[in-house]
Design an enzyme around this catalytic site. Structure first.
Site, PDB file in Angstrom:
ATOM      1  N   LEU A 263       0.809  -1.218   0.000  1.00 19.16           N
ATOM      2  CA  LEU A 263       0.000   0.000   0.000  1.00 19.16           C
ATOM      3  C   LEU A 263       0.841   1.267   0.000  1.00 19.16           C
ATOM      4  O   LEU A 263       0.286   2.364   0.027  1.00 19.16           O
ATOM      5  CB  LEU A 263      -0.925   0.014   1.218  1.00 19.16           C
ATOM      6  CG  LEU A 263      -2.043  -1.039   1.197  1.00 19.16           C
ATOM      7  CD1 LEU A 263      -2.775  -1.051   2.526  1.00 19.16           C
ATOM      8  CD2 LEU A 263      -3.013  -0.768   0.066  1.00 19.16           C
ATOM      9  N   ARG A 264       2.181   1.111  -0.037  1.00 21.29           N
ATOM     10  CA  ARG A 264       2.995   2.318  -0.040  1.00 21.29           C
ATOM     11  C   ARG A 264       2.755   3.142  -1.295  1.00 21.29           C
ATOM     12  O   ARG A 264       2.789   4.374  -1.261  1.00 21.29           O
ATOM     13  CB  ARG A 264       4.476   1.946   0.090  1.00 21.29           C
ATOM     14  CG  ARG A 264       5.386   3.173   0.167  1.00 21.29           C
ATOM     15  CD  ARG A 264       6.834   2.820   0.441  1.00 21.29           C
ATOM     16  NE  ARG A 264       7.031   2.423   1.822  1.00 21.29           N
ATOM     17  CZ  ARG A 264       7.420   1.215   2.213  1.00 21.29           C
ATOM     18  NH1 ARG A 264       7.631   0.276   1.311  1.00 21.29           N
ATOM     19  NH2 ARG A 264       7.577   0.932   3.485  1.00 21.29           N
ATOM     20  N   ALA A 265       2.490   2.491  -2.418  1.00 22.60           N
ATOM     21  CA  ALA A 265       2.229   3.221  -3.655  1.00 22.60           C
ATOM     22  C   ALA A 265       1.004   4.110  -3.516  1.00 22.60           C
ATOM     23  O   ALA A 265       0.991   5.254  -3.991  1.00 22.60           O
ATOM     24  CB  ALA A 265       2.043   2.238  -4.810  1.00 22.60           C
TER      25      ALA A 265
END
Length: 680
Positions: A263-265
């Site tokens: 989910l960093r993107a």
């Protein structure tokens, strides 16, 4: 360069975006552009005298120089751009024991490193892809936690380390580890301009700067001040920018569409979209902000393996934005100019569309790379019942077979302890790795082991006249240097037979798949790789030894087959490559992987055996992959392996476990004449 300027500006507006990775060919002013960022960053307020740049409004309660009382004197200084050299030591990065105070005053005092200096500023790593693995691990920890923990040599320190990470790299010299790649918020591909007028202007300005740097800087001082002011204004505006549910759904839709890991993107894209909205003067994130952010935040996160080229498909991006838009229509209230001021150069995103390049370069279906007809001729050695499609088949054009699917291989580890450059393959003594003891220096001392040095000097203090409470009295014979065991990288040189006897697509597909798997492993182990091919009348170095395994994969995919089999020429060329590499890097141990069926139809079998004996005399570890197929086997690859003192593995035994075990057995066996053996 418009995308690069925009990416740097967005990080200046919102440091939470997470930094920039700049990829590009050499000589494109990557470093120059990044270093110019410090001049336009807003100044930083710090607690006066604090070596860790604590914020006076919210000082770190665990600061080693603290605790700082309320109302502590404050000072304002320019934002720092701290450079981390590729060859920096671990002590230089995280800090270490203050030797002067330890030896002079007898106290365990901490001397801050570069992570402390970069707190609330920019940490810049030039050639970040060449950074040693143990330093990468420390950077990953600090970037993930925002804190640097130092537990070493009697020092236990924790301090804040929140910084903007900016790295530059040339992909030709090797790729980044996936973990570090994901830590960069945005990525940009840069290239030199191809327009004559623009290139001339670059040279003109550089010459003007060299003639009178002060006057040249003065010409652009006003523009630089205006840019700094606009960044500061965007920072003030940022907290008031609204990220609506509709825009957030578009962010999530885009990231899900491109199948990125984790989910960093999503977080980075949302933060970059907010920063872009503040930069253009908006009060709410729009579809255009999301589009610009995705083009910068997603390309490097789409790579499923190190051989994938970064980039985004524009049609897929537009479809994802449409899918995430509200059902009553797309939300994009901005005009084409992107607000009153536009981007850094007038457009909504500061220049071109910012999309990374799509997959390019030679691929396995690249047609016929070479023109001409393979050489025909009679048998150069005693051959019986040559199979169809071999060296005596009718003349035909070279063909290019696709590579089989790559698979995972086990670590191929050399026997004993080497002393090669840092890597992730074989055990080695060096300056990095786990501390296993100490020893007297051999020559100039490197990496002093302080506790061992003090212990060596302690029994002699009274005899040397040290008074109670006096300074420690040291002599040269007391010095001890650390003995560390880590991992080294190796040179894997592939020597691939590309003659007509290898032209059968099924056979060459399997061979390329095996080599591709080892290339993937070499990427993960930080090895150097090289590729020598031979066919027709000679051999060529398709890829000189390099750390860029994706370049090797591209050359392998485009490798044509056809013509006669000059085994001797291939081995002699490999011998020359290894000889030069030993002069350049004598500590790196090589491993030669020869892929052939053993037929020497150009130059003859005796010449091939003489070349193999020459390589064996150098002590080079080798593996011969026997590609001969069919019910009748001549065993010529086995004869070659015997002369080469190499292990032998058949093509049908090229399973992951079998091939890895073969190479591992080769690199761990004692040296000396042996007969070829087959892997289990």
């Amino acid at each position: 360069m418009d995308d690069l300027r925009l990416a740097l500006v967005l990080n200046a507006v919102s440091p939470a975006v997470g930094g920039v990775l700049v990829r590009g060919e050499k000589g494109t002013a990557k470093s120059t552009t990044v270093r110019a960022l410090a001049a336009v960053l807003p100044p930083v307020a710090v607690v006066e005298g604090c070596r860790f740049s604590c914020d006076p409004a919210a000082p770190d309660p665990a600061c080693p120089d603290g605790p700082h009382p309320a109302g502590a004197p404050a000072a304002t200084r320019p934002a720092r751009l701290v450079e981390l050299p590729v060859g920096a030591s671990e002590d230089r990065l995280v800090g270490s024991l203050d030797l002067e105070r330890a030896l002079g005053e007898g106290v365990a005092a901490y001397e801050p490193g570069l992570l402390a200096a970069a707190h609330r500023g920019v940490l810049y790593v030039d050639e970040v892809n060449l950074l040693q693995d143990h330093l990468v691990d420390l950077l990953l920890d600090a970037a993930a936690l925002g804190t640097s923990y130092v537990e070493r040599e009697g020092v236990s320190v924790r301090h804040a380390a929140r910084f903007l990470l900016v790295g530059t790299m040339n992909p030709e010299e090797g790729e980044l580890r996936p973990q570090l790649l994901d830590r960069f918020g945005l990525t940009v591909e840069v290239a030199a301009p191809r327009e004559t007028g623009l290139r001339a202007e670059v040279v003109r300005r550089r010459l003007a700067h060299d003639d009178d740097p002060a006057a040249f800087t003065g010409r652009f001082a006003e523009e630089e001040r205006a840019l700094a002011g606009r960044i500061a204004e965007a920072r003030r505006r940022l907290p008031g920018v609204l990220l609506s549910d509709a825009a957030l759904r578009q962010v999530a839709a885009v990231c899900a569409s491109f199948d990125v890991d984790g989910l960093r993107a999503d977080l980075v894209t949302a933060r970059a979209a907010l920063a872009h909205a503040a930069w253009r003067g908006g009060v709410e994130v729009t579809a255009e902000d999301v589009r610009v952010a995705a083009r910068l935040a997603l390309p490097h996160r789409r790579r499923r393996n190190p051989f994938d080229a970064p980039g985004l498909d524009e049609d897929q991006l537009e479809q994802a934005l449409a899918d995430g838009a509200p059902e009553d229509g797309p939300e994009d209230p901005t005009d084409p100019d992107g607000g009153p001021d536009g981007g850094p150069d007038g457009g909504p995103d500061g220049g071109p569309d910012g999309g990374g390049p799509g997959p390019e370069g030679p691929g396995p279906e690249g047609g016929v790379p070479e023109a001409g007809v393979p050489e025909a001729g009679g048998p150069a050695g005693a051959q019986s019942a040559p199979p169809p499609g071999g060296d005596h088949a009718p003349r035909r054009e070279p063909v290019t077979a696709q590579a089989g699917e790559a698979y995972r291989v086990r670590r191929l580890e050399a026997r004993g302890l080497g002393s090669g450059p840092a890597g992730r393959r074989s055990r080695a003594l060096g300056d990095t790795g786990a501390l296993v003891g100490s020893r007297r220096p051999r020559g100039r001392a490197r990496g002093i082991h302080l506790p061992a040095t003090v212990l060596a000097a302690a029994p002699h203090q009274r005899a040397r006249g040290r008074a109670d409470g006096g300074r420690l009295r040291l002599r040269g014979e007391d010095l001890r240097e650390a003995r560390r065991v880590g991992r080294e990288g190796n040179l894997v040189l592939f020597v691939v037979d590309a003659s007509g006897s290898m032209a059968a697509r099924s056979r060459m597909t399997a061979v390329k798949g095996a080599v591709l798997s080892l290339l993937l492993d070499a990427y993960q182990r930080r090895d150097k790789v090289g590729l020598v091919t031979f066919r027709g009348d000679g051999a060529e170095v398709a890829l000189p030894p390099t750390s860029s395994v994706d370049a090797a994969a591209a050359r392998l995919g485009a490798l044509p087959t056809g013509g006669r089999t000059p085994v001797a020429a291939g081995l002699l060329r490999a011998h020359e490559v290894l000889r030069v590499e030993r002069l350049r890097d004598p500590r790196r141990r090589p491993l030669l992987v020869l892929v052939t069926d053993g037929r020497a139809t150009s130059g003859g079998v005796p010449a091939a055996h003489r070349a193999a004996g020459l390589l064996a005399a150098t002590g080079t570890s080798a593996v011969v992959v026997d590609c001969e197929s069919g019910p009748v086997r001549l065993g010529m690859a086995g004869d070659l392996a015997a002369v080469l003192e190499a292990d032998l593995v058949r093509l049908e035994e090229l399973g992951a476990d079998a091939l890895a075990a073969t190479v591992r057995a080769t690199t761990t066996r004692p040296t000396g004449p042996t007969t070829p053996r087959r892997a289990a």
